[in-house]
Write an enzyme that holds these catalytic residues in place. Structure first.
Site, PDB file in Angstrom:
ATOM      1  N   MET A  72      12.637  14.250  -4.402  1.00 12.75           N
ATOM      2  CA  MET A  72      13.398  13.396  -5.311  1.00 12.75           C
ATOM      3  C   MET A  72      14.635  12.757  -4.690  1.00 12.75           C
ATOM      4  O   MET A  72      15.043  11.672  -5.088  1.00 12.75           O
ATOM      5  CB  MET A  72      13.788  14.193  -6.561  1.00 12.75           C
ATOM      6  CG  MET A  72      12.574  14.646  -7.366  1.00 12.75           C
ATOM      7  SD  MET A  72      12.964  15.638  -8.813  1.00 12.75           S
ATOM      8  CE  MET A  72      13.752  14.426  -9.860  1.00 12.75           C
ATOM      9  N   ASP A 101      27.307  13.739  -6.667  1.00 10.20           N
ATOM     10  CA  ASP A 101      26.833  14.214  -5.371  1.00 10.20           C
ATOM     11  C   ASP A 101      26.326  13.081  -4.493  1.00 10.20           C
ATOM     12  O   ASP A 101      25.714  12.130  -4.971  1.00 10.20           O
ATOM     13  CB  ASP A 101      25.666  15.202  -5.561  1.00 10.20           C
ATOM     14  CG  ASP A 101      26.158  16.560  -6.030  1.00 10.20           C
ATOM     15  OD1 ASP A 101      27.317  16.891  -5.742  1.00 10.20           O
ATOM     16  OD2 ASP A 101      25.382  17.274  -6.662  1.00 10.20           O
ATOM     17  N   LYS A 159      25.449  23.985 -16.647  1.00  7.18           N
ATOM     18  CA  LYS A 159      26.178  22.738 -16.359  1.00  7.18           C
ATOM     19  C   LYS A 159      25.414  21.515 -16.849  1.00  7.18           C
ATOM     20  O   LYS A 159      25.968  20.640 -17.519  1.00  7.18           O
ATOM     21  CB  LYS A 159      26.427  22.629 -14.858  1.00  7.18           C
ATOM     22  CG  LYS A 159      26.891  21.259 -14.367  1.00  7.18           C
ATOM     23  CD  LYS A 159      26.989  21.225 -12.862  1.00  7.18           C
ATOM     24  CE  LYS A 159      27.402  19.848 -12.359  1.00  7.18           C
ATOM     25  NZ  LYS A 159      26.270  18.897 -12.324  1.00  7.18           N
ATOM     26  N   ASN A 160      24.128  21.428 -16.504  1.00 10.69           N
ATOM     27  CA  ASN A 160      23.377  20.214 -16.826  1.00 10.69           C
ATOM     28  C   ASN A 160      23.118  20.074 -18.326  1.00 10.69           C
ATOM     29  O   ASN A 160      22.931  18.952 -18.822  1.00 10.69           O
ATOM     30  CB  ASN A 160      22.064  20.182 -16.043  1.00 10.69           C
ATOM     31  CG  ASN A 160      22.299  19.963 -14.556  1.00 10.69           C
ATOM     32  OD1 ASN A 160      23.339  19.432 -14.152  1.00 10.69           O
ATOM     33  ND2 ASN A 160      21.357  20.381 -13.724  1.00 10.69           N
ATOM     34  N   ASP A 188      17.206  21.242  -7.756  1.00  4.65           N
ATOM     35  CA  ASP A 188      18.518  21.838  -7.510  1.00  4.65           C
ATOM     36  C   ASP A 188      18.433  23.192  -6.812  1.00  4.65           C
ATOM     37  O   ASP A 188      19.441  23.682  -6.300  1.00  4.65           O
ATOM     38  CB  ASP A 188      19.278  22.007  -8.833  1.00  4.65           C
ATOM     39  CG  ASP A 188      19.866  20.692  -9.324  1.00  4.65           C
ATOM     40  OD1 ASP A 188      19.895  19.731  -8.546  1.00  4.65           O
ATOM     41  OD2 ASP A 188      20.313  20.632 -10.486  1.00  4.65           O
ATOM     42  N   ARG A 232      29.208  11.783 -12.630  1.00  2.84           N
ATOM     43  CA  ARG A 232      27.896  11.195 -12.884  1.00  2.84           C
ATOM     44  C   ARG A 232      27.468  11.365 -14.350  1.00  2.84           C
ATOM     45  O   ARG A 232      26.849  10.499 -14.929  1.00  2.84           O
ATOM     46  CB  ARG A 232      26.860  11.843 -11.957  1.00  2.84           C
ATOM     47  CG  ARG A 232      25.474  11.275 -12.190  1.00  2.84           C
ATOM     48  CD  ARG A 232      24.741  10.950 -10.916  1.00  2.84           C
ATOM     49  NE  ARG A 232      23.661  10.028 -11.212  1.00  2.84           N
ATOM     50  CZ  ARG A 232      23.649   8.763 -10.890  1.00  2.84           C
ATOM     51  NH1 ARG A 232      24.666   8.231 -10.253  1.00  2.84           N
ATOM     52  NH2 ARG A 232      22.631   7.990 -11.202  1.00  2.84           N
TER      53      ARG A 232
END
Length: 436
Positions: free
Chosen positions: A342, A121, A22-23, A320, A97
């Site tokens: 984070m 998110d 996904k990223n 994540d 995002r």
């Protein structure tokens, strides 16, 4: 609003293949804006966030054709730049995002890039400063409408520059790199993110004709070129999904094989799970997790102190997967301190695990201590709501290990990051049903 009904307490068995990352997809898809030529991308995950970005690109005028499952061609040779200042774009861009990463390519190629304040998110504050400070360093003029929460950057011509990033932001680095490849002269980015997905972006851009050196390090040197061409690109498997399946196997005492994981790109992920006592076996490019029928024991540090698992920029442990680690620790033998550095809201789903019987002490917004049950008492089924993608999957794993039938609401959050997760889990024996 969709709901999952999950009958837990059953062992799973078989193999599962991770989806495309996904990223990585969110970066790679934005890079098609850098060239008028045809770009073919393979292994694109069919998930909500990625599909939203594809829809946004189509509205911008990118010609998109699906050629097979997960494979598309993109051609950005006749864009409608007026869309960027339309009310429709202000709605579309706010819903994702990853839309922030269209700004760098548009600025580099067309001299302007706009974006509404993006959503995503609710895991804490996620600053955009790194993105825009980098683009300003390249010569862009920045403007912001506080009333509309609308950002813009404009420049007649970008010029290369040296910059030391305040934070090693992955999306920030990607945005700056995509702008710098068409800038005039040399750009040096120090404290750049160096995640495998950022490396994939740089390798793709180099195949398109960019000149990027230092790929994989935290110092990228970019010699600007005038134009970029087309290319073919295949995305890596999703490391977050791979970690999710490792955790699922351990929690449900299941024997699972995770196929085609691109082992060399997993970094410390396998070893972090091993610190929880989980057996992670490499079989070629697959991961095999045997059934942990006798449980798994958390290691201590050499001096005997409690193990701490924390997130850090690559090659550190990805934030994540901390939610997955926390859930898996609830049935381990021993205790662990989870330190989420984070994002200050990412641990706020632990109350749902406590309701299920987990022993967790939330020390503050960033730290939680987990005392494992060692399967002496199982989690109990409950009704819960998914607050974000990763917490949602963590709750799903908890529900699959719990006795009884659990309900997870707001599963649209899970669908944002996991492709057909209920179908794929049923294929390995999970009892999960999607209910509208």
């Amino acid at each position: 609003m969709g709901t999952f009904k999950i009958e837990g307490g059953h062992q799973l068995k078989g193999s599962i293949q991770p989806q495309g990352a996904k990223n990585e997809a969110l970066q790679i898809l934005c890079a098609v804006l850098l060239t008028p030529e045809l770009v073919t991308i393979n292994n694109i995950p069919d998930i909500v966030d990625v599909n939203k970005l594809i829809s946004l690109l189509r509205k911008l005028g990118v010609k998109i054709q699906k050629i097979a499952h997960g494979s598309y061609t993109f051609q950005a040779d006749n864009l409608d730049l007026d869309y960027l200042e339309s009310d429709e774009f202000k709605v579309d861009g706010r819903g994702l995002r990853g839309s922030i990463m269209i700004v760098g390519p548009l600025l580099a190629r067309f001299g302007k890039g706009y974006i509404p304040k993006p959503g995503g998110d609710k895991i804490g504050r996620r600053r955009l400063d790194t993105h825009f400070e980098g683009l300003i360093n390249l010569g862009a003029k920045f403007r912001y409408s506080k009333e509309e929460q609308f950002y813009g950057v404009e420049a007649d011509k970008l010029k290369g520059a040296y910059m030391l990033l305040e934070e090693a932001s992955v999306t920030g680095t990607a945005n700056i790199v995509m702008a710098a490849v068409l800038a005039e002269g040399k750009t040096t980015i120090y404290n750049a993110a160096c995640e495998p997905y950022l490396q994939q972006l740089c390798k793709m851009l180099n195949r398109m004709g960019a000149k990027i050196s230092g790929v994989g390090s935290n110092m990228l040197i970019i010699d600007g070129v005038e134009t970029l061409g087309g290319t073919d690109h295949t995305m890596l498997p999703d490391m977050i999904e791979i970690g999710s399946w490792i955790g699922l196997a351990a929690m449900t005492k299941s024997e699972l094989t995770i196929t085609n994981v691109s082992w060399d790109d997993l970094g410390v992920i396998p070893n972090v799970f091993r610190k929880l006592g989980i057996t992670v076996e490499q079989q070629g490019d697959n991961i095999h997790i045997p059934a942990h029928t006798d449980g798994y024991e958390i290691q201590s540090f050499i001096d005997g102190s409690i193990l701490t698992i924390s997130d850090a920029p690559w090659p550190g442990f990805t934030p994540d997967l901390l939610s997955i680690i926390l859930v898996v620790a609830t049935q381990a033998r021993g205790s662990v301190l989870i330190h989420q550095k984070m994002f200050e809201s990412r641990l706020f789903f632990v109350d749902k695990l406590i309701d299920m019987g987990a022993k967790i002490i939330l020390c503050d917004p960033h730290r939680a201590t987990v005392i494992g049950h060692d399967y002496k008492s199982t989690l109990k089924a409950t009704t819960m709501t998914s607050p974000d993608i990763r917490a949602g999957v963590s709750l799903l794993i908890a529900a699959l290990s719990a006795k009884g039938t659990s309900t997870i609401q707001n599963i649209e959050q899970i669908d944002r990051g996991y492709e057909r997760i209920d179908e794929r889990l049923r294929a390995i024996g999970a009892r999960i049903e999607r209910v509208n």
